[in-house]
Design a protein around this motif. Structure first.
Motif, PDB file in Angstrom:
ATOM      1  N   VAL A  28       0.849  -1.191   0.000  1.00 32.03           N
ATOM      2  CA  VAL A  28       0.000   0.000   0.000  1.00 32.03           C
ATOM      3  C   VAL A  28       0.887   1.245   0.000  1.00 32.03           C
ATOM      4  CG1 VAL A  28      -1.696   1.299   1.348  1.00 32.03           C
ATOM      5  CG2 VAL A  28      -1.889  -1.183   1.164  1.00 32.03           C
ATOM      6  N   PHE A  29       1.995   1.176   0.715  1.00 34.79           N
ATOM      7  CA  PHE A  29       2.930   2.298   0.772  1.00 34.79           C
ATOM      8  C   PHE A  29       3.504   2.580  -0.619  1.00 34.79           C
ATOM      9  CE2 PHE A  29       7.095   4.152   2.269  1.00 34.79           C
ATOM     10  CZ  PHE A  29       6.546   5.349   2.687  1.00 34.79           C
ATOM     11  N   HIS A  30       3.826   1.548  -1.363  1.00 37.58           N
ATOM     12  CA  HIS A  30       4.323   1.717  -2.732  1.00 37.58           C
ATOM     13  C   HIS A  30       3.250   2.368  -3.603  1.00 37.58           C
ATOM     14  CE1 HIS A  30       5.291   0.409  -6.876  1.00 37.58           C
ATOM     15  NE2 HIS A  30       6.508   0.731  -6.499  1.00 37.58           N
ATOM     16  N   ASP A  31       2.015   1.927  -3.461  1.00 40.27           N
ATOM     17  CA  ASP A  31       0.922   2.526  -4.232  1.00 40.27           C
ATOM     18  C   ASP A  31       0.746   4.013  -3.894  1.00 40.27           C
ATOM     19  OD1 ASP A  31       0.381   0.207  -5.592  1.00 40.27           O
ATOM     20  OD2 ASP A  31      -1.248  -0.411  -4.271  1.00 40.27           O
TER      21      ASP A  31
ATOM     22  N   SER B 217      14.262  -2.744   5.267  1.00 42.12           N
ATOM     23  CA  SER B 217      15.369  -2.235   4.456  1.00 42.12           C
ATOM     24  C   SER B 217      15.482  -2.905   3.090  1.00 42.12           C
ATOM     25  CB  SER B 217      16.688  -2.363   5.213  1.00 42.12           C
ATOM     26  OG  SER B 217      16.950  -3.715   5.514  1.00 42.12           O
ATOM     27  N   SER B 218      15.130  -4.175   2.983  1.00 43.10           N
ATOM     28  CA  SER B 218      15.240  -4.847   1.686  1.00 43.10           C
ATOM     29  C   SER B 218      14.231  -4.288   0.684  1.00 43.10           C
ATOM     30  CB  SER B 218      15.038  -6.348   1.839  1.00 43.10           C
ATOM     31  OG  SER B 218      13.748  -6.630   2.328  1.00 43.10           O
ATOM     32  N   GLY B 219      13.110  -3.796   1.145  1.00 44.22           N
ATOM     33  CA  GLY B 219      12.095  -3.251   0.250  1.00 44.22           C
ATOM     34  C   GLY B 219      12.282  -1.778  -0.061  1.00 44.22           C
ATOM     35  N   LEU B 220      13.126  -1.088   0.695  1.00 40.51           N
ATOM     36  CA  LEU B 220      13.317   0.342   0.465  1.00 40.51           C
ATOM     37  C   LEU B 220      13.949   0.614  -0.892  1.00 40.51           C
ATOM     38  CD1 LEU B 220      14.549   1.663   3.910  1.00 40.51           C
ATOM     39  CD2 LEU B 220      12.317   1.945   2.864  1.00 40.51           C
ATOM     40  N   TYR B 221      14.814  -0.279  -1.324  1.00 45.74           N
ATOM     41  CA  TYR B 221      15.467  -0.106  -2.620  1.00 45.74           C
ATOM     42  C   TYR B 221      14.431   0.017  -3.727  1.00 45.74           C
ATOM     43  CZ  TYR B 221      17.894  -1.313  -6.905  1.00 45.74           C
ATOM     44  OH  TYR B 221      18.372  -1.312  -8.181  1.00 45.74           O
ATOM     45  N   HIS B 222      13.391  -0.780  -3.659  1.00 41.71           N
ATOM     46  CA  HIS B 222      12.353  -0.771  -4.683  1.00 41.71           C
ATOM     47  C   HIS B 222      11.494   0.490  -4.628  1.00 41.71           C
ATOM     48  CE1 HIS B 222      13.429  -4.811  -5.761  1.00 41.71           C
ATOM     49  NE2 HIS B 222      13.359  -5.149  -4.488  1.00 41.71           N
ATOM     50  N   LEU B 223      11.529   1.174  -3.493  1.00 44.03           N
ATOM     51  CA  LEU B 223      10.781   2.424  -3.354  1.00 44.03           C
ATOM     52  C   LEU B 223      11.624   3.637  -3.731  1.00 44.03           C
ATOM     53  CD1 LEU B 223       9.055   1.762   0.081  1.00 44.03           C
ATOM     54  CD2 LEU B 223       8.052   1.530  -2.183  1.00 44.03           C
ATOM     55  N   GLY B 224      12.902   3.401  -4.010  1.00 45.65           N
ATOM     56  CA  GLY B 224      13.802   4.501  -4.338  1.00 45.65           C
ATOM     57  C   GLY B 224      14.326   5.211  -3.114  1.00 45.65           C
ATOM     58  N   ALA B 225      14.365   4.522  -1.995  1.00 47.25           N
ATOM     59  CA  ALA B 225      14.840   5.124  -0.750  1.00 47.25           C
ATOM     60  C   ALA B 225      15.937   4.253  -0.154  1.00 47.25           C
ATOM     61  CB  ALA B 225      13.686   5.279   0.236  1.00 47.25           C
ATOM     62  N   GLN B 226      16.431   4.660   0.990  1.00 43.36           N
ATOM     63  CA  GLN B 226      17.482   3.924   1.672  1.00 43.36           C
ATOM     64  C   GLN B 226      17.285   4.036   3.176  1.00 43.36           C
ATOM     65  OE1 GLN B 226      20.914   6.004   0.269  1.00 43.36           O
ATOM     66  NE2 GLN B 226      20.502   7.813   1.458  1.00 43.36           N
ATOM     67  N   PRO B 227      17.841   3.086   3.940  1.00 46.47           N
ATOM     68  CA  PRO B 227      17.762   3.211   5.400  1.00 46.47           C
ATOM     69  C   PRO B 227      18.487   4.478   5.851  1.00 46.47           C
ATOM     70  CG  PRO B 227      18.502   1.018   4.788  1.00 46.47           C
ATOM     71  CD  PRO B 227      18.509   1.847   3.544  1.00 46.47           C
ATOM     72  N   VAL B 228      18.082   5.014   6.973  1.00 44.19           N
ATOM     73  CA  VAL B 228      18.638   6.277   7.437  1.00 44.19           C
ATOM     74  C   VAL B 228      18.909   6.186   8.938  1.00 44.19           C
ATOM     75  CG1 VAL B 228      16.333   7.248   7.782  1.00 44.19           C
ATOM     76  CG2 VAL B 228      18.257   8.769   7.440  1.00 44.19           C
TER      77      VAL B 228
END
Length: 111
Positions: free
Chosen positions: A7-10, A67-78
């Motif tokens: 849902v977050f990706h959408d 963190s593994s899914g952040l790459y697909h969202l165009g983000a990174q851990p912070v």
């Protein structure tokens, strides 16, 4: 196994990224930034809002767990300190103008 977007990706797909990048350029929000882009900051803040996080530690912990899914969202851990610095130093006008544009595009039923 079939892949389904979150849902977050959408939600992130609804953001006008080209307009967001123009605002980042106009306000030079990513100038001299080494670690956390304005886009990653926005993703982190949206995650915090939608997850009901009440602190930066909760946002960072939640993002770290995904963190593994952040790459697909165009983000990174912070890290917490990097997010705190970005919140304190980055011009908020970038986010305010993006919000104003998105509200103006919303239909009458959503306003």
């Amino acid at each position: 196994m079939r892949h389904e977007n979150s849902v977050f990706h959408d939600l992130l797909k609804r953001i006008p990224w080209a307009a967001f990048e123009r605002r980042v350029e106009e306000h030079q929000a990513d100038k001299h930034v080494r670690r956390l882009s304005t886009k990653s900051q926005l993703v982190a803040l949206l995650y915090g809002q939608l997850s009901g996080a009440v602190s930066l530690r909760e946002i960072v912990g939640g993002l770290q767990s995904h963190s593994s899914g952040l790459y697909h969202l165009g983000a990174q851990p912070v890290s917490r300190s990097t997010l705190a610095d970005a919140n304190g130093l980055r011009p908020s006008a970038v986010f305010a103008e993006l919000f104003a544009q998105m509200v103006s595009r919303a239909g009458r039923g959503l306003k």
